[in-house]
Design an enzyme around this catalytic site. Structure first.
Site, PDB file in Angstrom:
ATOM      1  N   PRO A 121       0.882  -1.335   0.019  1.00  0.00           N
ATOM      2  CA  PRO A 121       0.020  -0.009   0.044  1.00  0.00           C
ATOM      3  C   PRO A 121       0.768   1.447   0.009  1.00  0.00           C
ATOM      4  CG  PRO A 121      -0.223  -1.184   2.232  1.00  0.00           C
ATOM      5  CD  PRO A 121       0.625  -2.083   1.106  1.00  0.00           C
ATOM      6  N   ASN A 122       0.203   2.309  -0.502  1.00  0.00           N
ATOM      7  CA  ASN A 122       0.835   3.585  -0.897  1.00  0.00           C
ATOM      8  C   ASN A 122       2.071   3.585  -1.783  1.00  0.00           C
ATOM      9  OD1 ASN A 122      -1.079   4.806   0.806  1.00  0.00           O
ATOM     10  ND2 ASN A 122      -0.106   3.737   2.570  1.00  0.00           N
ATOM     11  N   ASN A 128       7.909  -5.415  -0.953  1.00  0.00           N
ATOM     12  CA  ASN A 128       7.942  -4.273  -0.132  1.00  0.00           C
ATOM     13  C   ASN A 128       6.597  -4.242   0.353  1.00  0.00           C
ATOM     14  OD1 ASN A 128       7.831  -2.238   1.531  1.00  0.00           O
ATOM     15  ND2 ASN A 128       8.648  -0.835  -0.218  1.00  0.00           N
ATOM     16  N   GLU A 187      12.344  -9.408   1.723  1.00  0.00           N
ATOM     17  CA  GLU A 187      11.730  -8.373   2.011  1.00  0.00           C
ATOM     18  C   GLU A 187      12.557  -7.039   1.793  1.00  0.00           C
ATOM     19  OE1 GLU A 187      10.472  -8.675   6.246  1.00  0.00           O
ATOM     20  OE2 GLU A 187      10.446  -6.497   6.432  1.00  0.00           O
ATOM     21  N   ARG A 225       4.782  10.872  -2.627  1.00  0.00           N
ATOM     22  CA  ARG A 225       4.756  10.516  -1.113  1.00  0.00           C
ATOM     23  C   ARG A 225       5.850  10.998  -0.255  1.00  0.00           C
ATOM     24  NH1 ARG A 225       4.889   4.387   1.270  1.00  0.00           N
ATOM     25  NH2 ARG A 225       4.246   5.083   3.242  1.00  0.00           N
ATOM     26  N   ALA A 272       3.172  -0.678   4.811  1.00  0.00           N
ATOM     27  CA  ALA A 272       2.774  -0.674   6.221  1.00  0.00           C
ATOM     28  C   ALA A 272       2.138  -2.222   6.749  1.00  0.00           C
ATOM     29  CB  ALA A 272       1.619   0.202   6.714  1.00  0.00           C
ATOM     30  N   HIS A 301      12.878  -2.728   1.888  1.00  0.00           N
ATOM     31  CA  HIS A 301      12.032  -1.251   2.316  1.00  0.00           C
ATOM     32  C   HIS A 301      13.151  -0.347   1.789  1.00  0.00           C
ATOM     33  CE1 HIS A 301       9.404  -3.170   4.894  1.00  0.00           C
ATOM     34  NE2 HIS A 301      10.441  -4.091   5.363  1.00  0.00           N
ATOM     35  N   TYR A 343      11.064   8.855   1.364  1.00  0.00           N
ATOM     36  CA  TYR A 343      11.076   7.711   0.364  1.00  0.00           C
ATOM     37  C   TYR A 343      11.746   8.462  -0.921  1.00  0.00           C
ATOM     38  CZ  TYR A 343       7.829   5.636   3.783  1.00  0.00           C
ATOM     39  OH  TYR A 343       7.359   5.080   4.850  1.00  0.00           O
ATOM     40  N   ARG A 349      13.458   4.471  12.437  1.00  0.00           N
ATOM     41  CA  ARG A 349      12.310   5.595  12.309  1.00  0.00           C
ATOM     42  C   ARG A 349      11.399   5.377  13.748  1.00  0.00           C
ATOM     43  NH1 ARG A 349       9.353   4.628   6.724  1.00  0.00           N
ATOM     44  NH2 ARG A 349       8.454   6.647   7.392  1.00  0.00           N
TER      45      ARG A 349
HETATM   46  C1  DQA Z   1       8.077   1.008   3.764  1.00  0.00           C
HETATM   47  C2  DQA Z   1       8.299   1.459   5.182  1.00  0.00           C
HETATM   48  C3  DQA Z   1       7.007   1.068   5.808  1.00  0.00           C
HETATM   49  O1  DQA Z   1       7.045   1.248   7.273  1.00  0.00           O
HETATM   50  C4  DQA Z   1       5.838   1.879   5.391  1.00  0.00           C
HETATM   51  O2  DQA Z   1       4.636   1.851   6.045  1.00  0.00           O
HETATM   52  C5  DQA Z   1       6.062   2.040   4.032  1.00  0.00           C
HETATM   53  C6  DQA Z   1       7.221   1.998   3.254  1.00  0.00           C
HETATM   54  C7  DQA Z   1       9.615   1.268   3.216  1.00  0.00           C
HETATM   55  O3  DQA Z   1       9.795   1.032   1.805  1.00  0.00           O
HETATM   56  O4  DQA Z   1      10.375   2.124   3.492  1.00  0.00           O
HETATM   57  O5  DQA Z   1       4.821   2.215   3.339  1.00  0.00           O
HETATM   58  O6  DQA Z   1       7.986  -0.294   3.601  1.00  0.00           O
END
Ligand code: DQA
Length: 167
Positions: free
Chosen positions: A21-22, A92, A116, A29, A95, A118, A34, A125
């Site tokens: 998501p997102n 990835n 995984e 964003r 959240a 990120h 990011y 963080r």
């Molecule tokens: C994320 C880190 C997560 O905590 C966050 O909710 C994201 C992006 C990252 O790529 O740094 O949506 O996965």
């Protein structure tokens, strides 16, 4: 004289790359966290890196937990009888990393190698980002290298899969 050694030819791998998501909003964003690169440009880079590594990339993004779970299932147990299992997944989970027992269980159910990734260093963080539901069912984690985390994750996955096939 031909120097081709058929037995050492590297088989083409199939890698599924999932973005949670997102991540469709990358570039717009929270650019301070990011970065300014959008998802399409990261996907392009992965296709290029994949070509070098001998891996075909299928990259998908969803804001919905169930859709991500369906894609993980399908990667291991294709609905189409002519389809084959992918060789591994780079994910990835956004959240969902911190909340989704369902995605964790889906990965555990497939027995596929998963890396995984990120963009941000989740350990530097907010405290709630330090816990991942997903990590225990993954081969490993790459975090904190911005968009480059994906290419690093892909290289790590392909190296892992090839080492398992011919140690
Ligand atoms: C994320 C880190 C997560 O905590 C966050 O909710 C994201 C992006 C990252 O790529 O740094 O949506 O996965």
């Amino acid at each position: 004289m031909s120097t081709t050694n058929v037995s050492s030819a590297r088989p083409e791998l199939r890698v599924l790359v999932l973005h949670g998501p997102n991540l469709n909003l990358l570039g717009k964003r929270e650019p301070g966290v990011y970065g300014t690169r959008d998802l399409a440009s990261i996907e392009q880079e992965l296709i290029t890196v994949g070509r070098d590594l001998g891996a075909t990339i299928d990259s998908r993004q969803s804001n919905h937990e169930g859709v991500l779970i369906d894609w993980i299932h399908d990667a291991a147990y294709p609905k189409d009888p002519s389809g084959s299992r992918v060789d591994g997944i780079v994910i990835n989970p956004g959240a969902y990393t911190h909340t989704s027992i369902a995605i964790r269980d889906a990965i555990a159910a497939t027995n596929l190698p998963v890396v995984e990734v990120h963009l941000s260093n989740v350990h530097a963080r907010e405290p709630f980002r330090r816990r991942s539901m997903i990590t225990p069912v993954c081969v490993g984690v790459i975090a904190g290298f911005g968009p480059h985390s994906y290419a690093l994750g892909l290289r790590a996955l392909v190296g892992y899969v090839r080492a398992r096939v011919s140690p």
